[in-house]
Design an enzyme around this catalytic site. Sequence first.
Site, PDB file in Angstrom:
ATOM      1  N   HIS A  65      49.626 -24.445  43.840  1.00 11.72           N
ATOM      2  CA  HIS A  65      49.229 -23.911  42.549  1.00 11.72           C
ATOM      3  C   HIS A  65      49.868 -24.655  41.381  1.00 11.72           C
ATOM      4  O   HIS A  65      49.155 -25.054  40.461  1.00 11.72           O
ATOM      5  CB  HIS A  65      49.407 -22.411  42.395  1.00 11.72           C
ATOM      6  CG  HIS A  65      48.780 -21.977  41.117  1.00 11.72           C
ATOM      7  ND1 HIS A  65      47.433 -21.788  40.972  1.00 11.72           N
ATOM      8  CD2 HIS A  65      49.291 -21.843  39.876  1.00 11.72           C
ATOM      9  CE1 HIS A  65      47.148 -21.527  39.728  1.00 11.72           C
ATOM     10  NE2 HIS A  65      48.253 -21.560  39.029  1.00 11.72           N
ATOM     11  N   TYR A  68      48.754 -26.996  37.441  1.00  7.57           N
ATOM     12  CA  TYR A  68      49.279 -27.134  36.088  1.00  7.57           C
ATOM     13  C   TYR A  68      49.782 -28.545  35.825  1.00  7.57           C
ATOM     14  O   TYR A  68      49.812 -28.993  34.683  1.00  7.57           O
ATOM     15  CB  TYR A  68      50.324 -26.043  35.804  1.00  7.57           C
ATOM     16  CG  TYR A  68      49.587 -24.758  35.675  1.00  7.57           C
ATOM     17  CD1 TYR A  68      48.877 -24.489  34.519  1.00  7.57           C
ATOM     18  CD2 TYR A  68      49.460 -23.894  36.746  1.00  7.57           C
ATOM     19  CE1 TYR A  68      48.084 -23.369  34.420  1.00  7.57           C
ATOM     20  CE2 TYR A  68      48.672 -22.767  36.657  1.00  7.57           C
ATOM     21  CZ  TYR A  68      47.982 -22.519  35.488  1.00  7.57           C
ATOM     22  OH  TYR A  68      47.183 -21.423  35.402  1.00  7.57           O
ATOM     23  N   HIS A 106      34.137 -23.977  41.130  1.00  6.53           N
ATOM     24  CA  HIS A 106      35.179 -23.620  40.167  1.00  6.53           C
ATOM     25  C   HIS A 106      36.053 -24.823  39.807  1.00  6.53           C
ATOM     26  O   HIS A 106      36.239 -25.137  38.647  1.00  6.53           O
ATOM     27  CB  HIS A 106      36.051 -22.494  40.742  1.00  6.53           C
ATOM     28  CG  HIS A 106      37.353 -22.322  40.025  1.00  6.53           C
ATOM     29  ND1 HIS A 106      37.440 -21.772  38.772  1.00  6.53           N
ATOM     30  CD2 HIS A 106      38.621 -22.656  40.369  1.00  6.53           C
ATOM     31  CE1 HIS A 106      38.706 -21.762  38.384  1.00  6.53           C
ATOM     32  NE2 HIS A 106      39.440 -22.303  39.331  1.00  6.53           N
ATOM     33  N   PHE A 107      36.581 -25.503  40.826  1.00  4.08           N
ATOM     34  CA  PHE A 107      37.580 -26.508  40.436  1.00  4.08           C
ATOM     35  C   PHE A 107      36.959 -27.811  39.953  1.00  4.08           C
ATOM     36  O   PHE A 107      37.664 -28.635  39.407  1.00  4.08           O
ATOM     37  CB  PHE A 107      38.667 -26.708  41.497  1.00  4.08           C
ATOM     38  CG  PHE A 107      38.228 -27.234  42.830  1.00  4.08           C
ATOM     39  CD1 PHE A 107      37.664 -28.473  42.969  1.00  4.08           C
ATOM     40  CD2 PHE A 107      38.437 -26.466  43.972  1.00  4.08           C
ATOM     41  CE1 PHE A 107      37.279 -28.946  44.198  1.00  4.08           C
ATOM     42  CE2 PHE A 107      38.056 -26.939  45.214  1.00  4.08           C
ATOM     43  CZ  PHE A 107      37.473 -28.187  45.323  1.00  4.08           C
ATOM     44  N   HIS A 108      35.644 -27.990  40.113  1.00  4.85           N
ATOM     45  CA  HIS A 108      35.062 -29.135  39.401  1.00  4.85           C
ATOM     46  C   HIS A 108      34.922 -28.844  37.910  1.00  4.85           C
ATOM     47  O   HIS A 108      34.783 -29.764  37.120  1.00  4.85           O
ATOM     48  CB  HIS A 108      33.716 -29.547  40.014  1.00  4.85           C
ATOM     49  CG  HIS A 108      33.885 -30.353  41.271  1.00  4.85           C
ATOM     50  ND1 HIS A 108      33.945 -29.788  42.504  1.00  4.85           N
ATOM     51  CD2 HIS A 108      34.056 -31.687  41.477  1.00  4.85           C
ATOM     52  CE1 HIS A 108      34.135 -30.728  43.419  1.00  4.85           C
ATOM     53  NE2 HIS A 108      34.208 -31.891  42.824  1.00  4.85           N
ATOM     54  N   ARG A 125      32.029 -24.211  51.992  1.00  6.19           N
ATOM     55  CA  ARG A 125      32.501 -25.508  51.520  1.00  6.19           C
ATOM     56  C   ARG A 125      32.932 -26.334  52.728  1.00  6.19           C
ATOM     57  O   ARG A 125      32.892 -25.852  53.858  1.00  6.19           O
ATOM     58  CB  ARG A 125      33.663 -25.338  50.539  1.00  6.19           C
ATOM     59  CG  ARG A 125      34.939 -24.815  51.179  1.00  6.19           C
ATOM     60  CD  ARG A 125      36.047 -24.591  50.170  1.00  6.19           C
ATOM     61  NE  ARG A 125      36.691 -25.842  49.772  1.00  6.19           N
ATOM     62  CZ  ARG A 125      37.926 -25.915  49.278  1.00  6.19           C
ATOM     63  NH1 ARG A 125      38.658 -24.808  49.142  1.00  6.19           N
ATOM     64  NH2 ARG A 125      38.455 -27.063  48.925  1.00  6.19           N
ATOM     65  N   ARG A 126      33.330 -27.566  52.487  1.00  8.40           N
ATOM     66  CA  ARG A 126      33.889 -28.435  53.519  1.00  8.40           C
ATOM     67  C   ARG A 126      33.007 -28.458  54.764  1.00  8.40           C
ATOM     68  O   ARG A 126      33.496 -28.326  55.886  1.00  8.40           O
ATOM     69  CB  ARG A 126      35.296 -27.969  53.903  1.00  8.40           C
ATOM     70  CG  ARG A 126      36.304 -28.159  52.792  1.00  8.40           C
ATOM     71  CD  ARG A 126      37.682 -27.737  53.194  1.00  8.40           C
ATOM     72  NE  ARG A 126      38.684 -28.349  52.324  1.00  8.40           N
ATOM     73  CZ  ARG A 126      39.975 -28.093  52.358  1.00  8.40           C
ATOM     74  NH1 ARG A 126      40.447 -27.241  53.227  1.00  8.40           N
ATOM     75  NH2 ARG A 126      40.806 -28.702  51.555  1.00  8.40           N
TER      76      ARG A 126
HETATM   77  C1  HEM Z   1      31.437 -38.200  40.694  1.00  6.74           C
HETATM   78  C2  HEM Z   1      31.814 -36.997  40.499  1.00  6.74           C
HETATM   79  C3  HEM Z   1      32.009 -35.997  41.611  1.00  6.74           C
HETATM   80  C4  HEM Z   1      31.133 -35.581  42.585  1.00  6.74           C
HETATM   81  C5  HEM Z   1      29.702 -36.036  42.783  1.00  6.74           C
HETATM   82  C6  HEM Z   1      31.835 -34.632  43.406  1.00  6.74           C
HETATM   83  C7  HEM Z   1      31.285 -33.970  44.504  1.00  6.74           C
HETATM   84  C8  HEM Z   1      31.978 -33.132  45.363  1.00  6.74           C
HETATM   85  C9  HEM Z   1      31.393 -32.329  46.400  1.00  6.74           C
HETATM   86  C10 HEM Z   1      29.909 -32.253  46.724  1.00  6.74           C
HETATM   87  C11 HEM Z   1      32.395 -31.656  47.006  1.00  6.74           C
HETATM   88  C12 HEM Z   1      32.286 -30.570  48.073  1.00  6.74           C
HETATM   89  C13 HEM Z   1      32.328 -31.031  49.444  1.00  6.74           C
HETATM   90  C14 HEM Z   1      32.419 -29.906  50.426  1.00  6.74           C
HETATM   91  O1  HEM Z   1      33.120 -28.906  50.248  1.00  6.74           O
HETATM   92  O2  HEM Z   1      31.758 -30.054  51.484  1.00  6.74           O
HETATM   93  C15 HEM Z   1      33.634 -32.056  46.372  1.00  6.74           C
HETATM   94  C16 HEM Z   1      34.885 -31.612  46.723  1.00  6.74           C
HETATM   95  C17 HEM Z   1      36.040 -31.864  45.997  1.00  6.74           C
HETATM   96  N1  HEM Z   1      36.141 -32.549  44.793  1.00  6.74           N
HETATM   97 FE1  HEM Z   1      34.619 -33.516  43.862  1.00  6.74          FE
HETATM   98  N2  HEM Z   1      33.105 -34.484  42.918  1.00  6.74           N
HETATM   99  C18 HEM Z   1      33.248 -35.293  41.818  1.00  6.74           C
HETATM  100  C19 HEM Z   1      34.360 -35.436  41.018  1.00  6.74           C
HETATM  101  C20 HEM Z   1      35.594 -34.859  41.275  1.00  6.74           C
HETATM  102  C21 HEM Z   1      36.748 -34.967  40.437  1.00  6.74           C
HETATM  103  C22 HEM Z   1      36.799 -35.734  39.112  1.00  6.74           C
HETATM  104  C23 HEM Z   1      37.754 -34.293  41.049  1.00  6.74           C
HETATM  105  C24 HEM Z   1      39.177 -34.065  40.627  1.00  6.74           C
HETATM  106  C25 HEM Z   1      39.808 -34.690  39.694  1.00  6.74           C
HETATM  107  C26 HEM Z   1      37.223 -33.772  42.297  1.00  6.74           C
HETATM  108  C27 HEM Z   1      37.952 -33.059  43.220  1.00  6.74           C
HETATM  109  C28 HEM Z   1      37.454 -32.537  44.382  1.00  6.74           C
HETATM  110  C29 HEM Z   1      38.254 -31.825  45.357  1.00  6.74           C
HETATM  111  C30 HEM Z   1      39.760 -31.566  45.277  1.00  6.74           C
HETATM  112  C31 HEM Z   1      37.379 -31.418  46.376  1.00  6.74           C
HETATM  113  C32 HEM Z   1      37.718 -30.591  47.603  1.00  6.74           C
HETATM  114  C33 HEM Z   1      38.028 -31.421  48.770  1.00  6.74           C
HETATM  115  C34 HEM Z   1      38.320 -30.564  49.960  1.00  6.74           C
HETATM  116  O3  HEM Z   1      37.617 -29.547  50.169  1.00  6.74           O
HETATM  117  O4  HEM Z   1      39.255 -30.909  50.674  1.00  6.74           O
HETATM  118  N3  HEM Z   1      35.907 -34.126  42.392  1.00  6.74           N
HETATM  119  N4  HEM Z   1      33.342 -32.938  45.360  1.00  6.74           N
HETATM  120 CU   LIG Z   2      46.227 -21.384  42.145  1.00  5.36          CU
END
Ligand code: HEM
Ligand SMILES: [Cu+2]
Lengths: 96, 590
Positions: B235, B239, B386-388, B449-450
């Site tokens: 968490h 921040y 949410h986190f996007h 997710r995932r």
């Molecule tokens: C080009 C832009 C982006 C696209 C198209 C994108 C797309 C995605 C998608 C589709 C997932 C979900 C996958 C799943 O749960 O099966 C994901 C997960 C995630 N994204 Fe992005 N994302 C983008 C940018 C970002 C940015 C800028 C960040 C953070 C600074 C970020 C952080 C994350 C994180 C932490 C996860 C979770 C990974 C996990 O479940 O272990 N993403 N993203």
């Molecule tokens: Cu938290």
Amino acid sequence: MAVDSTAEGSAASPVSQASSSGDVPADAATQRGSSEPPVDSIVGTADDGIVRQIGHDDFDPVGTLILVVIYMIILLSMWVFMYFIEFLGRGLTVVG
Amino acid sequence: MATASGPARTFVDRFPSEAGVIKANLLVSFVALGIGAFFGLVQALHRTDILRVIDSADYYTMLTGHGVLLAIVFTIFFLTGFFHWATARSLDRPAVSTLYSWAWFGLMTTGTVLATIAILGGLVPNLGISADVLFTFYAPLQAHPIFYIGLAMFIVGTWLAGADWFLSYRAWRSDNKGERIPLQMFMVLTTMIMWYLATLGVAVSVVFFLIPWSLGLIPSVNPLLTRTLFWYFGHPIVYFWLMPAYMMWYTILPKLSGGRLFSDPLARVVFLLFLLLSTPVGIHHQYLDPGIAEGFKFIAMTNTMFLLLPSLLTAFTAVASMEHGARQRGGEGYLRWLGALPWRDPAFTGMALAGILFAAGGFSGMINAGMNINYLIHNTLWVPGHFHLTVGTAVALTMMAGSYWLVPQLTGTKLYSRPIGLLQVIMWFVGMVFMSNAMHRAGLAGIPRRTAEPQYQNFEFLTPIGSIFELRVQIALGGTLLFLSVVLFLFNILLTSLGEESDRPVDEYLPEPLSGPEGSPRVLDNLGLWTGIAVVLVILAYTLPLAGIIQNGGGLFGGGLPIPATVSAGLDFVTTLVTTTVNTLLEVAA
Ligand code: HEM
Ligand SMILES: [Cu+2]
């Protein structure tokens, strides 16, 4: 602080006058007609467009208040919406 | 300090060696952004079944790469570069030793390269190196040892970076006895104190458990213990992402709007509240973990709700500073002043759009934070939705927008193209509106997710409004726009750095706040006191849960299965009472 480039400061510098004119400089009235859109102009020149200084006591953020209230209304109505979508028609989720 | 007369001196002229270090940090950050965004595109197309170019088994390798490269490498290297800039700028003095600065940068980068090799190794068959553990690296998923070792080096590197800024501060202090800490320096220091406190958890987890386990020195770990240690850090890292963005909203956005920060003391209070409250809440990510008593989860939820206060204060201050700028630029009316904002400036517009999506993320965050409502959306696509909005936009878009103002100070060259910059931030906003709203709604429909192929035999997901197909298309379309936006960003920054030196590459002057720190209580600057209170809160929030986890989960190194736990109701009651009382007292004191 760093270089002072508020309205007066930058008006002295020819570079900024040429390139930031699209952003309504202080003397906008005289400039607007001749200026081209700022194709490669400088980032961060909003304060060239300052037409009046507003001190702490003269500033009344009523617009901010309105925006915050609008946000709160949206939040509240989404909570109500969620209640209908997620809870009515399903069993209660109980902690413990 | 430079004066208004004479040629404008940019940051790079005043602090050439610091500018070099900062540029190197940003370079690593932006390379990670490029690779991570590409993986994001592949995921968005793959899981919606629009285009599947990779094997579904490789999806998790990419997802790990995406999470680590974006949420850890891109954000934190940007932070270290930005904090290095803020320290030199706000103290108006160079770092104590350039060699030392390069040393922490080198350590962080080496660690990053090792961890990245471990992750990408998963794409090479028969290599025997992989780390498909996702960015949360929970046991029992296991990575190759160089993943954990790289991670440990990276974290130690950030510790050394923090020490660099503390040393600068100490040197400044000895020349400026009795003065208030400059605001940006104050923000850097409080953020780093929070980081030291938070990373202890992940350091213990990696060094004492995960590294020995991946090397085969110990047969097993207590999975719940390593999970809890991860979220103890997980968490506050939120921040750590947000603080540089907040720092830009407090100290740079007012200037970009043509106004001044509303209140310096309020900004200090907000950063202190984050220092105090961001660590004792990690358990709110574990509402569904068996083995942690409900009472402890309830305490975590209470603390989390207190965190809303500094967030709302930030929203108010940021908007009020913008309004101040708009009115100084001639804006009138209740809402018409919005039109007087400098919307053509990509640095301003990017940050403002990031703020709008953050407000939406605030709503879904409140859903996540409620213990019972969380059950609805836990581990669904709602959570990435949410986190996007938060790290993926409030932070990432603010960082990109801020770069349009920051990078010219480091290169001495003008931004290559303002219109392209503007297009880029708008594309991010639009792409994210598509992707994120669809992810939220897909989560409400129960899509996990995932998951590489969220499709199941003899089962259809249902949505109350719209269709699942429409959601899939929105995610794919949004992901594509986001990827293109990153390409434009990198292209613009690259051409900026190759550009011609300019006398006035950017307007880097930052005006003083409307109300300065003078009248505010000096105790705000007493960092020792606040650190002490933060430590006490952590001890209160974590001692009993950790004891329970070790006891019920078969000891420090596990071996048994974790069993659902309850602590006697009395104990729960006492701890709830104590933590909430302390929290309330702090509120009053602040
Ligand atoms: C080009 C832009 C982006 C696209 C198209 C994108 C797309 C995605 C998608 C589709 C997932 C979900 C996958 C799943 O749960 O099966 C994901 C997960 C995630 N994204 Fe992005 N994302 C983008 C940018 C970002 C940015 C800028 C960040 C953070 C600074 C970020 C952080 C994350 C994180 C932490 C996860 C979770 C990974 C996990 O479940 O272990 N993403 N993203
Ligand atoms: Cu938290």
